[in-house]
Design an enzyme around this catalytic site. Structure first.
Site, PDB file in Angstrom:
ATOM      1  N   ASP A 111       1.814  -1.092 -10.278  1.00 40.70           N
ATOM      2  CA  ASP A 111       2.962  -1.604  -9.665  1.00 40.70           C
ATOM      3  C   ASP A 111       3.127  -2.923  -9.677  1.00 40.70           C
ATOM      4  OD1 ASP A 111       5.802  -1.191  -9.042  1.00 40.70           O
ATOM      5  OD2 ASP A 111       5.256  -0.927  -6.917  1.00 40.70           O
ATOM      6  N   GLY A 121       0.879  -1.277  -0.071  1.00 41.38           N
ATOM      7  CA  GLY A 121       0.035  -0.038  -0.206  1.00 41.38           C
ATOM      8  C   GLY A 121       0.898   1.306  -0.175  1.00 41.38           C
ATOM      9  N   TRP A 123       2.022   2.950  -2.739  1.00 38.02           N
ATOM     10  CA  TRP A 123       1.636   3.943  -3.640  1.00 38.02           C
ATOM     11  C   TRP A 123       0.422   4.314  -3.302  1.00 38.02           C
ATOM     12  CZ3 TRP A 123       2.878   2.822  -9.390  1.00 38.02           C
ATOM     13  CH2 TRP A 123       4.214   2.635  -9.489  1.00 38.02           C
ATOM     14  N   ASP A 151      -5.754  -5.454  -4.946  1.00 37.64           N
ATOM     15  CA  ASP A 151      -4.544  -6.279  -4.996  1.00 37.64           C
ATOM     16  C   ASP A 151      -5.018  -7.644  -4.619  1.00 37.64           C
ATOM     17  OD1 ASP A 151      -1.331  -5.787  -4.524  1.00 37.64           O
ATOM     18  OD2 ASP A 151      -2.073  -7.812  -3.845  1.00 37.64           O
ATOM     19  N   ASP A 204      -8.264 -10.349  -8.450  1.00 35.37           N
ATOM     20  CA  ASP A 204      -6.981 -10.690  -9.451  1.00 35.37           C
ATOM     21  C   ASP A 204      -7.364  -9.546 -10.683  1.00 35.37           C
ATOM     22  OD1 ASP A 204      -5.500 -11.380 -11.258  1.00 35.37           O
ATOM     23  OD2 ASP A 204      -5.965 -13.719 -11.110  1.00 35.37           O
ATOM     24  N   LYS A 248       4.386  -0.513 -14.151  1.00 31.56           N
ATOM     25  CA  LYS A 248       5.841  -1.018 -14.079  1.00 31.56           C
ATOM     26  C   LYS A 248       5.699  -2.142 -15.389  1.00 31.56           C
ATOM     27  CE  LYS A 248       6.837  -3.839 -10.430  1.00 31.56           C
ATOM     28  NZ  LYS A 248       7.644  -3.260  -9.214  1.00 31.56           N
TER      29      LYS A 248
HETATM   30  N1  SAM Z   1       2.840  -0.634  -5.098  1.00 31.39           N
HETATM   31  C1  SAM Z   1       2.791  -1.566  -4.197  1.00 31.39           C
HETATM   32  C2  SAM Z   1       3.341  -0.645  -2.858  1.00 31.39           C
HETATM   33  O1  SAM Z   1       3.842   0.422  -3.316  1.00 31.39           O
HETATM   34  O2  SAM Z   1       3.148  -1.015  -1.924  1.00 31.39           O
HETATM   35  C3  SAM Z   1       3.711  -2.698  -4.176  1.00 31.39           C
HETATM   36  C4  SAM Z   1       3.306  -3.793  -5.412  1.00 31.39           C
HETATM   37  S1  SAM Z   1       4.117  -5.079  -5.097  1.00 31.39           S
HETATM   38  C5  SAM Z   1       5.657  -4.789  -5.852  1.00 31.39           C
HETATM   39  C6  SAM Z   1       3.333  -6.150  -6.479  1.00 31.39           C
HETATM   40  C7  SAM Z   1       1.925  -6.436  -5.936  1.00 31.39           C
HETATM   41  O3  SAM Z   1       1.251  -6.896  -7.018  1.00 31.39           O
HETATM   42  C8  SAM Z   1       1.907  -7.696  -5.046  1.00 31.39           C
HETATM   43  O4  SAM Z   1       1.103  -7.171  -3.783  1.00 31.39           O
HETATM   44  C9  SAM Z   1       1.133  -8.681  -5.606  1.00 31.39           C
HETATM   45  O5  SAM Z   1       0.140  -9.166  -4.856  1.00 31.39           O
HETATM   46  C10 SAM Z   1       0.167  -7.827  -6.788  1.00 31.39           C
HETATM   47  N2  SAM Z   1      -0.192  -8.514  -7.849  1.00 31.39           N
HETATM   48  C11 SAM Z   1       0.526  -9.558  -8.545  1.00 31.39           C
HETATM   49  N3  SAM Z   1      -0.251 -10.077  -9.475  1.00 31.39           N
HETATM   50  C12 SAM Z   1      -1.676  -9.652  -9.332  1.00 31.39           C
HETATM   51  C13 SAM Z   1      -2.906  -9.952  -9.813  1.00 31.39           C
HETATM   52  N4  SAM Z   1      -3.009 -10.673 -11.064  1.00 31.39           N
HETATM   53  N5  SAM Z   1      -3.809  -9.342  -9.437  1.00 31.39           N
HETATM   54  C14 SAM Z   1      -3.838  -8.193  -8.440  1.00 31.39           C
HETATM   55  N6  SAM Z   1      -2.577  -8.027  -7.780  1.00 31.39           N
HETATM   56  C15 SAM Z   1      -1.453  -8.680  -8.566  1.00 31.39           C
END
Ligand code: SAM
Length: 317
Positions: free
Chosen positions: A126, A53, A55, A85, A101, A166
């Site tokens: 992200d 969280g 961002w 997320d 998802d 990203k």
């Molecule tokens: N932007 C976030 C922050 O600043 O705290 C960090 C994000 S982290 C690098 C990547 C996130 O992508 C993870 O929490 C993961 O659960 C989520 N993620 C990956 N695939 C996903 C999907 N198909 N649907 C939703 N979230 C997904």
């Protein structure tokens, strides 16, 4: 990891703790905003793949909190931030959380419902899959997440809006650029200082959303629904007639890239000659003095059972 690990000594990791950010990635969004002014005039935002969280915290502190503290701001005028997320996350002031998802078409519907008729000014993503270390594989899975994010973008972003995602830099980066350029007049790949040089990540900063004329976003949504279903591959065949108008070109391009010409990384069945099997052709111009010539001559001499004077042979050649 021990206390002296590299991560713990990282300046952004320490600064994040001091300033109360949940993750050091907060600085990536802050630095992107410094460079591109992405928060300017923004009231409605979608934060895709938001957990834990940081961002969403940046969005809340830069958009929601100042508006709430402003004496002129009425209840209905407060910024709307929707964060999604797979994982749950602790509450953040002014942020509506959805657990889901983003590659599931239903999630796009939930976001759309929260916006209740109005459109987003900014979508950030992200998202990252669990990295395997196999760059091609990681880049491919990442591109699927971007396709899912783009589907949500086409449904919720207002014309002129911005999208930050990203990306993983790799051999298909230029294709991704062309795909995004189809929807945005300005696309820049940025690498904020807080993103480690050793990481292949970068961020696509897409400005001025302007979908191509005749593009129907419903088809992209349909594509997202089909990906991963047993009949998906057949249904996705662009010749099967579910696509009409300009989408006949746009959707296959978004799903698979440029389909014209041979793909140099793919194996194709060997073409058989008339009535027979595949016939291998000699090289058009054989090498004049190949480095393996000496080895071939030595092999020939020894296979004839003649004692070869190896030193002479190599001197001669
Ligand atoms: N932007 C976030 C922050 O600043 O705290 C960090 C994000 S982290 C690098 C990547 C996130 O992508 C993870 O929490 C993961 O659960 C989520 N993620 C990956 N695939 C996903 C999907 N198909 N649907 C939703 N979230 C997904």
């Amino acid at each position: 990891m021990g206390k002296a690990s590299k991560d713990k000594r990282d300046i952004y990791y320490r600064k994040a703790k001091e300033e109360g950010w949940r993750a050091r990635s907060a600085f990536k969004l802050l630095q992107i905003d410094q460079e591109f002014d992405i928060f300017h005039g923004v009231k409605h935002v979608v934060d895709l793949c938001a957990a834990p969280g940081s961002w969403s915290q940046v969005l809340s502190r830069n958009l929601y909190v100042p508006a709430k503290q402003s004496p002129d701001c009425k209840e209905g005028d407060l910024p709307l931030i929707v964060a999604i997320d797979l994982q749950p996350m602790a509450p953040i002031e002014g942020v509506i959380q959805v657990q889901g998802d983003i590659t599931n078409a239903r999630t796009a519907e939930v976001v759309i419902r929260h916006f209740d008729g109005c459109k987003a000014d900014l979508v950030v993503c992200d998202g990252a899959p669990d990295v395997t270390g196999l760059h091609d594989m990681d880049e491919f899975v990442q591109s699927q997440l971007i396709l899912a994010a783009l589907t949500i973008v086409t449904h919720v972003l207002k014309v002129g809006g911005k999208f930050v995602a990203k990306i993983f830099r790799g051999k298909d980066t230029s294709l991704l650029y062309c795909q995004l350029k189809l929807f945005f007049s300005q696309v820049t790949f940025a690498k904020p200082k807080s993103s480690r040089n050793s990481s292949i990540e970068a961020f696509a900063v897409c400005e001025n959303y302007s979908p191509p004329e005749g593009f129907k976003e419903k088809d992209l949504y349909h594509l997202l629904e089909k990906v991963g279903t047993p009949s998906g591959a057949d249904d996705l065949d662009c010749r099967s007639g579910w696509l009409e108008g300009p989408n006949k070109v746009y959707i296959p391009f978004l799903a698979c890239g440029d389909l014209s010409g041979y793909d140099s990384d793919r194996s194709y069945p060997l073409p058989s000659t008339e009535g027979g099997s595949y016939k291998s052709l000699d090289p058009v111009q054989p090498p004049i003095a190949p480095p393996y010539k000496t080895a071939l001559e030595m092999k020939k001499v020894s296979s004839h059972g003649v004692g070869a004077d190896i030193s002479k042979l190599s001197l001669d050649s």
